[in-house]
Design a protein around this motif. Structure first.
Motif, PDB file in Angstrom:
ATOM      1  N   GLY A 111      39.706  38.383  24.847  1.00 64.32           N
ATOM      2  CA  GLY A 111      41.119  38.409  24.483  1.00 64.32           C
ATOM      3  C   GLY A 111      41.971  38.534  25.731  1.00 64.32           C
ATOM      4  N   ILE A 112      42.792  39.571  25.788  1.00 66.01           N
ATOM      5  CA  ILE A 112      43.649  39.805  26.946  1.00 66.01           C
ATOM      6  C   ILE A 112      42.812  40.431  28.058  1.00 66.01           C
ATOM      7  CG2 ILE A 112      45.755  40.905  27.774  1.00 66.01           C
ATOM      8  CD1 ILE A 112      46.641  41.171  24.876  1.00 66.01           C
ATOM      9  N   ASP A 113      42.770  39.802  29.228  1.00 67.43           N
ATOM     10  CA  ASP A 113      41.981  40.368  30.319  1.00 67.43           C
ATOM     11  C   ASP A 113      42.701  41.548  30.962  1.00 67.43           C
ATOM     12  OD1 ASP A 113      43.926  39.349  32.008  1.00 67.43           O
ATOM     13  OD2 ASP A 113      42.658  37.808  32.887  1.00 67.43           O
ATOM     14  N   GLY A 114      42.022  42.179  31.904  1.00 69.94           N
ATOM     15  CA  GLY A 114      42.571  43.388  32.503  1.00 69.94           C
ATOM     16  C   GLY A 114      43.840  43.172  33.299  1.00 69.94           C
ATOM     17  N   VAL A 115      43.986  42.001  33.920  1.00 74.48           N
ATOM     18  CA  VAL A 115      45.188  41.721  34.700  1.00 74.48           C
ATOM     19  C   VAL A 115      46.407  41.641  33.782  1.00 74.48           C
ATOM     20  CG1 VAL A 115      46.360  40.013  36.138  1.00 74.48           C
ATOM     21  CG2 VAL A 115      43.957  40.556  36.558  1.00 74.48           C
ATOM     22  N   GLU A 116      46.302  40.857  32.718  1.00 76.36           N
ATOM     23  CA  GLU A 116      47.426  40.738  31.789  1.00 76.36           C
ATOM     24  C   GLU A 116      47.675  42.053  31.063  1.00 76.36           C
ATOM     25  OE1 GLU A 116      50.655  39.273  29.785  1.00 76.36           O
ATOM     26  OE2 GLU A 116      49.606  38.487  31.541  1.00 76.36           O
ATOM     27  N   THR A 117      46.599  42.778  30.747  1.00 76.44           N
ATOM     28  CA  THR A 117      46.761  44.091  30.123  1.00 76.44           C
ATOM     29  C   THR A 117      47.523  45.028  31.048  1.00 76.44           C
ATOM     30  OG1 THR A 117      44.696  43.831  28.880  1.00 76.44           O
ATOM     31  CG2 THR A 117      45.548  46.064  29.119  1.00 76.44           C
ATOM     32  N   THR A 118      47.191  45.005  32.339  1.00 73.60           N
ATOM     33  CA  THR A 118      47.899  45.842  33.311  1.00 73.60           C
ATOM     34  C   THR A 118      49.374  45.493  33.333  1.00 73.60           C
ATOM     35  OG1 THR A 118      45.935  46.097  34.703  1.00 73.60           O
ATOM     36  CG2 THR A 118      48.071  46.446  35.763  1.00 73.60           C
ATOM     37  N   ARG A 119      49.679  44.218  33.358  1.00 68.48           N
ATOM     38  CA  ARG A 119      51.073  43.768  33.397  1.00 68.48           C
ATOM     39  C   ARG A 119      51.839  44.260  32.162  1.00 68.48           C
ATOM     40  NH1 ARG A 119      49.923  38.874  34.015  1.00 68.48           N
ATOM     41  NH2 ARG A 119      49.944  38.899  36.286  1.00 68.48           N
ATOM     42  N   ARG A 120      51.242  44.090  30.989  1.00 72.15           N
ATOM     43  CA  ARG A 120      51.904  44.508  29.755  1.00 72.15           C
ATOM     44  C   ARG A 120      52.001  46.029  29.657  1.00 72.15           C
ATOM     45  NH1 ARG A 120      49.571  40.448  24.979  1.00 72.15           N
ATOM     46  NH2 ARG A 120      49.758  38.506  26.169  1.00 72.15           N
ATOM     47  N   LEU A 121      50.946  46.692  30.116  1.00 69.80           N
ATOM     48  CA  LEU A 121      50.937  48.156  30.050  1.00 69.80           C
ATOM     49  C   LEU A 121      52.018  48.750  30.940  1.00 69.80           C
ATOM     50  CD1 LEU A 121      47.768  50.347  29.975  1.00 69.80           C
ATOM     51  CD2 LEU A 121      49.633  50.956  31.509  1.00 69.80           C
ATOM     52  N   LYS A 122      52.177  48.215  32.137  1.00 70.14           N
ATOM     53  CA  LYS A 122      53.209  48.728  33.044  1.00 70.14           C
ATOM     54  C   LYS A 122      54.605  48.491  32.479  1.00 70.14           C
ATOM     55  CE  LYS A 122      52.808  50.184  36.718  1.00 70.14           C
ATOM     56  NZ  LYS A 122      52.739  51.594  37.211  1.00 70.14           N
ATOM     57  N   ALA A 123      54.752  47.477  31.626  1.00 69.05           N
ATOM     58  CA  ALA A 123      56.048  47.214  31.019  1.00 69.05           C
ATOM     59  C   ALA A 123      56.389  48.253  29.959  1.00 69.05           C
ATOM     60  CB  ALA A 123      56.074  45.815  30.400  1.00 69.05           C
ATOM     61  N   VAL A 124      55.385  48.752  29.225  1.00 64.71           N
ATOM     62  CA  VAL A 124      55.647  49.716  28.156  1.00 64.71           C
ATOM     63  C   VAL A 124      55.502  51.157  28.631  1.00 64.71           C
ATOM     64  CG1 VAL A 124      54.915  48.063  26.408  1.00 64.71           C
ATOM     65  CG2 VAL A 124      53.258  49.730  27.272  1.00 64.71           C
ATOM     66  N   SER A 125      54.802  51.366  29.739  1.00 64.07           N
ATOM     67  CA  SER A 125      54.623  52.725  30.278  1.00 64.07           C
ATOM     68  C   SER A 125      54.648  52.667  31.803  1.00 64.07           C
ATOM     69  CB  SER A 125      53.296  53.332  29.789  1.00 64.07           C
ATOM     70  OG  SER A 125      53.146  54.660  30.259  1.00 64.07           O
ATOM     71  N   PRO A 126      55.831  52.466  32.390  1.00 62.84           N
ATOM     72  CA  PRO A 126      55.939  52.273  33.847  1.00 62.84           C
ATOM     73  C   PRO A 126      55.395  53.426  34.674  1.00 62.84           C
ATOM     74  CG  PRO A 126      57.995  51.713  32.722  1.00 62.84           C
ATOM     75  CD  PRO A 126      57.125  52.387  31.708  1.00 62.84           C
ATOM     76  N   SER A 127      55.416  54.627  34.122  1.00 61.98           N
ATOM     77  CA  SER A 127      54.960  55.785  34.900  1.00 61.98           C
ATOM     78  C   SER A 127      53.436  55.890  34.954  1.00 61.98           C
ATOM     79  CB  SER A 127      55.538  57.071  34.311  1.00 61.98           C
ATOM     80  OG  SER A 127      55.049  57.285  32.990  1.00 61.98           O
ATOM     81  N   SER A 128      52.735  55.153  34.094  1.00 64.57           N
ATOM     82  CA  SER A 128      51.271  55.200  34.103  1.00 64.57           C
ATOM     83  C   SER A 128      50.727  54.479  35.337  1.00 64.57           C
ATOM     84  CB  SER A 128      50.706  54.536  32.840  1.00 64.57           C
ATOM     85  OG  SER A 128      51.080  55.241  31.678  1.00 64.57           O
ATOM     86  N   GLN A 129      49.807  55.126  36.029  1.00 63.44           N
ATOM     87  CA  GLN A 129      49.160  54.524  37.192  1.00 63.44           C
ATOM     88  C   GLN A 129      47.842  53.882  36.755  1.00 63.44           C
ATOM     89  OE1 GLN A 129      50.765  54.153  39.773  1.00 63.44           O
ATOM     90  NE2 GLN A 129      51.954  55.929  40.356  1.00 63.44           N
ATOM     91  N   VAL A 130      47.698  52.602  37.052  1.00 70.38           N
ATOM     92  CA  VAL A 130      46.509  51.866  36.618  1.00 70.38           C
ATOM     93  C   VAL A 130      45.481  51.789  37.746  1.00 70.38           C
ATOM     94  CG1 VAL A 130      45.608  49.658  35.796  1.00 70.38           C
ATOM     95  CG2 VAL A 130      47.827  50.502  34.967  1.00 70.38           C
TER      96      VAL A 130
END
Length: 218
Positions: free
Chosen positions: A61-80
């Motif tokens: 499905g969604i790979d880790g790169v795209e997941t990181t991009r989307r995750l940073k959009a919904v939780s900018p303070s989270s460090q990946v």
């Protein structure tokens, strides 16, 4: 002791369980959730707002790169933190550009992983040596379309150099004798003016432009 909240995103259940078993032994780290897919991970991040996310790159499905991009959009303070078996150029650079602060391989020792999580929570990057070597090569590659550093104010230049040295917002604020809120504003302006995604890219930019010495000692 203030807890560092961690979200695990990996499509292999056994990997997630192994990570959870180790991290739950750490007195200052709390695993608050785990996801077996990128889409599930993004939704959990939106809900939990974890301090740190351990991210696999190769998932259905969604790979880790795209997941990181989307995750940073919904939780900018989270460090990946990328935790993967691959150190190929086609994975390293997209992951960093998507917003990952650290890039580690799964052969990392448990103790070093715990250290990387604590460092990420402070806004500090930790890179596998092979990945660091690739980024060093990237520093020396010309990027003619990069935004010029002259767009920054003198104070923004000060902040950029301190970010490149790996300082946290608190440390930068203490060094420049300003508030952390002011530092965050400067960093936001730097990201906007230079068209960068996060402080890791700021550090890469500063090193490539020779704004700080690569071999500078503390």
């Amino acid at each position: 002791m203030e807890q560092i909240t961690v979200l695990l995103i990996d499509d292999h259940r056994v990997v997630r369980q192994g990570l959870r078993d180790f991290l739950e032994l750490q007195p200052d780290i709390e695993v608050v959730g785990e996801a077996g897919s990128g889409a599930e991970g993004v939704e959990l991040a939106r809900e939990l707002l974890p301090d740190v996310v351990l991210m696999d790159l190769v998932m259905p499905g969604i790979d880790g790169v795209e997941t990181t991009r989307r995750l940073k959009a919904v939780s900018p303070s989270s460090q990946v933190i990328v935790l993967t078996s691959f150190a190929d150029d086609d994975k390293v650079f997209p992951a960093i550009k998507a917003g990952a602060i650290s890039y580690l391989l799964k052969d990392i020792s448990p103790e070093d992983l715990a250290h990387a999580i604590r460092a990420a929570c402070r806004g500090e990057a930790v890179l596998h040596p092979d990945v660091a070597a690739k980024l060093m090569q990237e520093f020396n590659t010309p990027h003619p379309n990069e935004a010029p550093v002259e767009q920054l104010t003198p104070r923004e230049m000060d902040v950029l150099r301190l970010v490149a040295k790996g300082m946290s917002n608190k440390e930068i604020a203490e060094t420049l004798i300003v508030s952390e809120k002011t530092v965050k504003t400067h960093i936001s302006n730097i990201l906007s003016k230079l068209h960068l995604a996060d402080r890791t890219q700021v550090a890469i930019y500063a090193l490539r432009k020779r704004l700080v010495p690569i071999d500078e000692e503390e």
